[in-house]
Scaffold this motif. Structure first.
Motif, short mmCIF file in Angstrom:
data_model
loop_
_atom_site.label_atom_id
_atom_site.label_comp_id
_atom_site.label_asym_id
_atom_site.label_seq_id
_atom_site.Cartn_x
_atom_site.Cartn_y
_atom_site.Cartn_z
N SER A 1 0.83 -1.22 0.00
CA SER A 1 0.00 0.00 0.00
C SER A 1 0.86 1.27 0.00
O SER A 1 1.84 1.36 0.73
CB SER A 1 -0.90 0.00 1.25
OG SER A 1 -1.56 1.24 1.37
N ASN A 2 0.42 2.23 -0.78
CA ASN A 2 1.09 3.54 -0.77
C ASN A 2 0.40 4.50 0.20
O ASN A 2 0.91 5.58 0.45
CB ASN A 2 1.08 4.15 -2.18
CG ASN A 2 2.28 3.70 -2.99
OD1 ASN A 2 3.32 3.33 -2.42
ND2 ASN A 2 2.14 3.71 -4.30
N GLY A 3 -0.75 4.11 0.72
CA GLY A 3 -1.52 5.01 1.56
C GLY A 3 -1.18 4.93 3.04
O GLY A 3 -2.06 5.03 3.89
N ILE A 4 0.08 4.77 3.35
CA ILE A 4 0.51 4.61 4.74
C ILE A 4 1.44 5.75 5.13
O ILE A 4 1.94 6.47 4.26
CB ILE A 4 1.21 3.23 4.96
CG1 ILE A 4 2.39 3.08 3.98
CG2 ILE A 4 0.22 2.09 4.74
CD1 ILE A 4 3.17 1.78 4.12
N ALA A 5 1.68 5.90 6.42
CA ALA A 5 2.51 7.02 6.89
C ALA A 5 3.96 6.88 6.40
O ALA A 5 4.47 5.75 6.28
CB ALA A 5 2.47 7.08 8.41
N PRO A 6 4.62 8.01 6.16
CA PRO A 6 6.00 8.00 5.61
C PRO A 6 6.99 7.18 6.43
O PRO A 6 7.91 6.57 5.86
CB PRO A 6 6.40 9.48 5.63
CG PRO A 6 5.11 10.23 5.58
CD PRO A 6 4.10 9.38 6.29
N HIS A 7 6.80 7.13 7.75
CA HIS A 7 7.81 6.42 8.55
C HIS A 7 7.85 4.91 8.26
O HIS A 7 8.87 4.26 8.44
CB HIS A 7 7.64 6.70 10.06
CG HIS A 7 6.32 6.31 10.62
ND1 HIS A 7 6.15 5.15 11.34
CD2 HIS A 7 5.11 6.91 10.60
CE1 HIS A 7 4.89 5.06 11.73
NE2 HIS A 7 4.24 6.12 11.29
N PHE A 8 6.72 4.38 7.74
CA PHE A 8 6.73 2.95 7.38
C PHE A 8 7.62 2.72 6.14
O PHE A 8 8.30 1.71 6.04
CB PHE A 8 5.32 2.45 7.09
CG PHE A 8 4.46 2.32 8.31
CD1 PHE A 8 4.70 1.33 9.25
CD2 PHE A 8 3.40 3.20 8.53
CE1 PHE A 8 3.91 1.20 10.38
CE2 PHE A 8 2.60 3.07 9.66
CZ PHE A 8 2.86 2.08 10.58
N PHE A 9 7.61 3.68 5.23
CA PHE A 9 8.47 3.57 4.04
C PHE A 9 9.94 3.63 4.47
O PHE A 9 10.78 2.90 3.95
CB PHE A 9 8.18 4.71 3.05
CG PHE A 9 6.83 4.60 2.40
CD1 PHE A 9 6.63 3.75 1.31
CD2 PHE A 9 5.75 5.33 2.87
CE1 PHE A 9 5.39 3.65 0.70
CE2 PHE A 9 4.50 5.23 2.26
CZ PHE A 9 4.32 4.40 1.18
N GLU A 10 10.20 4.53 5.44
CA GLU A 10 11.58 4.66 5.93
C GLU A 10 12.06 3.35 6.54
O GLU A 10 13.19 2.92 6.33
CB GLU A 10 11.67 5.79 6.96
CG GLU A 10 11.66 7.17 6.31
CD GLU A 10 11.18 8.26 7.27
OE1 GLU A 10 11.36 8.11 8.49
OE2 GLU A 10 10.60 9.25 6.78
N LEU A 11 11.16 2.73 7.31
CA LEU A 11 11.52 1.43 7.90
C LEU A 11 11.89 0.44 6.80
O LEU A 11 12.90 -0.27 6.89
CB LEU A 11 10.35 0.88 8.73
CG LEU A 11 10.55 -0.57 9.21
CD1 LEU A 11 11.58 -0.64 10.33
CD2 LEU A 11 9.23 -1.19 9.66
N GLY A 12 11.07 0.38 5.75
CA GLY A 12 11.33 -0.54 4.64
C GLY A 12 12.70 -0.30 4.03
O GLY A 12 13.46 -1.24 3.80
N ARG A 13 13.01 0.96 3.81
CA ARG A 13 14.30 1.30 3.20
C ARG A 13 15.45 0.89 4.12
O ARG A 13 16.48 0.36 3.68
CB ARG A 13 14.34 2.81 2.96
CG ARG A 13 15.30 3.23 1.90
CD ARG A 13 14.55 4.02 0.86
NE ARG A 13 15.39 4.56 -0.17
CZ ARG A 13 14.88 5.02 -1.32
NH1 ARG A 13 13.61 4.97 -1.54
NH2 ARG A 13 15.67 5.50 -2.24
N GLU A 14 15.26 1.14 5.42
CA GLU A 14 16.32 0.79 6.39
C GLU A 14 16.52 -0.72 6.47
O GLU A 14 17.64 -1.20 6.61
CB GLU A 14 15.95 1.32 7.78
CG GLU A 14 16.15 2.81 7.93
CD GLU A 14 15.53 3.35 9.21
OE1 GLU A 14 15.27 2.55 10.14
OE2 GLU A 14 15.28 4.56 9.26
N VAL A 15 15.43 -1.45 6.40
CA VAL A 15 15.55 -2.92 6.44
C VAL A 15 16.28 -3.41 5.20
O VAL A 15 17.18 -4.25 5.28
CB VAL A 15 14.17 -3.60 6.60
CG1 VAL A 15 14.25 -5.11 6.34
CG2 VAL A 15 13.61 -3.35 8.00
#
Ligand code: AMP
Length: 182
Positions: free
Chosen positions: A11-25
């Motif tokens: 989903s793209n409709g989630i808060a930005p910090h979840f994307f950051e987590l994905g990138r960090e992982v």
């Protein structure tokens, strides 16, 4: 160095910090020399994990059913290897077979389905590959509570809780993967 399957939100409709987590992982896995095995999408946390891996010289292996290519933002074009399958079942089977460990990031129904499948298959003894549930900012607290409820009510044995490890950050995730594969 291993092939790590990551299940996570499309989903793209989630808060930005979840994307950051994905990138960090993605970053943490690549820095440890792992290859990413995932659903091949360029959207949601899925796309961020793949980009995080690539930014750190890791390799990306995607598996996507033909029918989902348009729905999940077209396959991630830069994947080092992309397999297009006819069915969702084939996709899951290829991801499962390739993976040496599973990481479950925040996600919705698709992620849940994938997590519960590898969890129950491990419970039943079909495999013994490590599973790391990333309970980032308590995202999975209620799921873990539900599992505890299963145990309390006798629907599952308490040993089920040790079928997966819990991490809360990207760093902890990479550490848990490393520990489990040792
Ligand atoms: P979601 O967590 O719902 O955003 O979905 C994450 C990923 O799981 C997406 O790539 C979905 O295509 C995938 N997915 C959804 N349902 C299934 C399923 N039944 N089997 C395998 N993958 C699925």
């Amino acid at each position: 160095m291993a092939q790590i399957c990551v299940y996570c939100s499309s989903s793209n409709g989630i808060a930005p910090h979840f994307f950051e987590l994905g990138r960090e992982v993605g970053r943490a896995l690549a820095l440890d020399g792992h290859t990413l095995v995932y659903g091949g999408g360029s959207v949601g946390i899925m796309g961020e994990v793949a980009r995080g891996v690539h930014e750190n010289r890791g390799e990306v292996f995607g598996v996507m059913p033909e029918a989902l290519k348009s729905r999940e933002g077209i396959a991630y074009e830069l994947a080092d290897e992309m397999v297009v399958t006819d069915t969702m079942q084939e996709r899951k089977a290829i991801m499962f077979t390739r993976a040496e460990a599973f990481v479950v990031l925040p996600g919705g129904f698709g992620t849940m389905e994938e997590f519960l499948e590898v969890l129950t298959l491990r419970l039943l003894g079909y495999h013994d590959k490590p599973i790391v549930l990333v309970n980032y900012q308590g995202f999975y607290d209620r799921l873990i509570d539900l599992f505890a409820h299963f145990c309390e009510e006798g629907f599952a044995h308490t040993s089920c809780m040790s079928l997966f490890e819990v991490a809360t950050t990207a760093e902890e995730t990479a550490e848990a993967v490393a520990r489990a594969l040792r």
